[in-house]
Design a protein around this motif. Sequence first.
Motif, PDB file in Angstrom:
ATOM      1  N   ASN A 117      87.293 103.542  -8.648  1.00  0.00           N
ATOM      2  CA  ASN A 117      88.135 102.536  -7.981  1.00  0.00           C
ATOM      3  C   ASN A 117      88.217 102.813  -6.484  1.00  0.00           C
ATOM      4  O   ASN A 117      88.238 101.880  -5.679  1.00  0.00           O
ATOM      5  CB  ASN A 117      89.545 102.545  -8.580  1.00  0.00           C
ATOM      6  N   GLY A 151      96.147  89.829 -11.748  1.00  0.00           N
ATOM      7  CA  GLY A 151      95.399  90.389 -12.857  1.00  0.00           C
ATOM      8  C   GLY A 151      94.259  91.299 -12.469  1.00  0.00           C
ATOM      9  O   GLY A 151      93.357  91.541 -13.281  1.00  0.00           O
ATOM     10  N   GLY A 152      94.244  91.825 -11.238  1.00  0.00           N
ATOM     11  CA  GLY A 152      93.166  92.693 -10.786  1.00  0.00           C
ATOM     12  C   GLY A 152      93.676  94.003 -10.252  1.00  0.00           C
ATOM     13  O   GLY A 152      94.886  94.279 -10.243  1.00  0.00           O
ATOM     14  N   LYS A 153      92.753  94.835  -9.779  1.00  0.00           N
ATOM     15  CA  LYS A 153      93.121  96.109  -9.167  1.00  0.00           C
ATOM     16  C   LYS A 153      93.488  95.910  -7.703  1.00  0.00           C
ATOM     17  O   LYS A 153      94.447  96.495  -7.214  1.00  0.00           O
ATOM     18  CB  LYS A 153      91.941  97.087  -9.291  1.00  0.00           C
ATOM     19  N   VAL A 158      89.769  88.553  -5.958  1.00  0.00           N
ATOM     20  CA  VAL A 158      90.509  89.425  -6.865  1.00  0.00           C
ATOM     21  C   VAL A 158      89.495  90.402  -7.445  1.00  0.00           C
ATOM     22  O   VAL A 158      88.503  89.985  -8.057  1.00  0.00           O
ATOM     23  CB  VAL A 158      91.188  88.636  -7.998  1.00  0.00           C
ATOM     24  N   ARG A 188      88.570  93.492  -9.941  1.00  0.00           N
ATOM     25  CA  ARG A 188      89.017  94.207 -11.142  1.00  0.00           C
ATOM     26  C   ARG A 188      88.724  95.699 -11.002  1.00  0.00           C
ATOM     27  O   ARG A 188      88.037  96.136 -10.084  1.00  0.00           O
ATOM     28  CB  ARG A 188      88.347  93.641 -12.400  1.00  0.00           C
ATOM     29  N   ASP A 189      89.226  96.496 -11.960  1.00  0.00           N
ATOM     30  CA  ASP A 189      88.912  97.924 -11.998  1.00  0.00           C
ATOM     31  C   ASP A 189      87.405  98.132 -12.077  1.00  0.00           C
ATOM     32  O   ASP A 189      86.678  97.307 -12.654  1.00  0.00           O
ATOM     33  CB  ASP A 189      89.581  98.575 -13.214  1.00  0.00           C
ATOM     34  N   LEU A 199      81.858  94.390 -21.083  1.00  0.00           N
ATOM     35  CA  LEU A 199      82.749  93.422 -20.438  1.00  0.00           C
ATOM     36  C   LEU A 199      83.108  92.366 -21.460  1.00  0.00           C
ATOM     37  O   LEU A 199      82.238  91.612 -21.928  1.00  0.00           O
ATOM     38  CB  LEU A 199      82.073  92.791 -19.225  1.00  0.00           C
ATOM     39  N   GLU A 239      87.953  88.276 -21.558  1.00  0.00           N
ATOM     40  CA  GLU A 239      88.429  88.705 -20.243  1.00  0.00           C
ATOM     41  C   GLU A 239      87.649  88.008 -19.133  1.00  0.00           C
ATOM     42  O   GLU A 239      88.225  87.580 -18.124  1.00  0.00           O
ATOM     43  CB  GLU A 239      88.279  90.221 -20.099  1.00  0.00           C
ATOM     44  N   ASN A 254      89.836  85.620 -16.640  1.00  0.00           N
ATOM     45  CA  ASN A 254      89.988  85.992 -15.238  1.00  0.00           C
ATOM     46  C   ASN A 254      89.239  85.061 -14.304  1.00  0.00           C
ATOM     47  O   ASN A 254      89.675  84.813 -13.180  1.00  0.00           O
ATOM     48  CB  ASN A 254      89.529  87.442 -15.036  1.00  0.00           C
ATOM     49  N   TRP A 269      86.760  85.923  -8.546  1.00  0.00           N
ATOM     50  CA  TRP A 269      86.982  87.128  -9.351  1.00  0.00           C
ATOM     51  C   TRP A 269      85.765  88.016  -9.204  1.00  0.00           C
ATOM     52  O   TRP A 269      84.616  87.573  -9.410  1.00  0.00           O
ATOM     53  CB  TRP A 269      87.220  86.769 -10.812  1.00  0.00           C
ATOM     54  N   ILE A 310      83.608  91.630  -9.896  1.00  0.00           N
ATOM     55  CA  ILE A 310      83.344  92.831 -10.694  1.00  0.00           C
ATOM     56  C   ILE A 310      82.512  93.770  -9.839  1.00  0.00           C
ATOM     57  O   ILE A 310      81.533  93.352  -9.216  1.00  0.00           O
ATOM     58  CB  ILE A 310      82.557  92.474 -11.977  1.00  0.00           C
TER      59      ILE A 310
END
Length: 298
Positions: free
Chosen positions: A194, A215-217, A233, A235-236, A245, A249, A253, A264, A266
């Motif tokens: 992260n 809803g994200g990191k 946004v 995510r982890d 994945l 989800e 997302n 979103w 990744i």
Amino acid sequence: MPVTINLICGAQEDGQTILSPLIFNIDDIKKLRDVGICGILSGTLPSAAQQNIFLSVPLKLMIEEAIWLYLNGLAEFKVLRGDTAHLVKEILDRDAHNIHVVAKERLERSFELQREYKREQHRLKLERLGIISPETSNKNTSDQSQNDKLLEASLFIETPTTSNLLNNLHLNHENGINDNLLHILVSQYSNWDNFLLFQALKDKGYVLAPGGRFGGKFIAYPGDPLRYHSHMVVRDALHYKDQPLDLLELAANARLGTAVKKIWVIGAPIPTNDKLESNNIPSKKDVSFYSVEWAGFG
């Protein structure tokens, strides 16, 4: 000059020390803003709790922000060991008289400056209105006592934005412990990748903030959050080779991101043989990102 990050030691969980990175100095907060570190203002009064837009110092940093600042030579750590309230109570018990005297002298000096300023402004106003002449302006008027009552009622007490108590006293501050504190911060991570995502996005000029409400990191801004809306946004971090994945989800997302006008994202470090730098933390890796948007059915 590096800013000072105050690490407040919390309770231990599973043998690990929990550290909260806080910034108490206004000038340090301004410096951090210039390099794209915004943090979250968390200071409030228990007797008059405020909403988010009225919160004040201290500024609470994400762990990623604290580590990034230290690794780039922009910050140094200062630690408060044990219960903070207990430490402050010990200081007050030991130096209560001196603290009271200094605070009282500072308050009286502030009042005196206010009285001088207000009397001068009142005199100039009466001269402009022609009520008194410059020759008689220094003489006492018949309603001087009434004016003094109004003057005293208008004095205000300034609430400091920084703590002289914490700044001037040495609270278990040791030299040469910054690297050890860095290791404690790193050990709090459940996923070190992260930070590598955070670092890669910072290198691309983004300003990052916690992304839990979407809803994200992280959420990523193209500049200062006071000037721009967030664009992504994040995510982890995902391990491409061995971490699946979930399709639900992915759809949920992507729809959420599109609904709030954000992409979103990744991301994950490109798998390589892990190497350690001289300070025993994982080395910098190349990071790849994929963006997902909801296009609808059919």
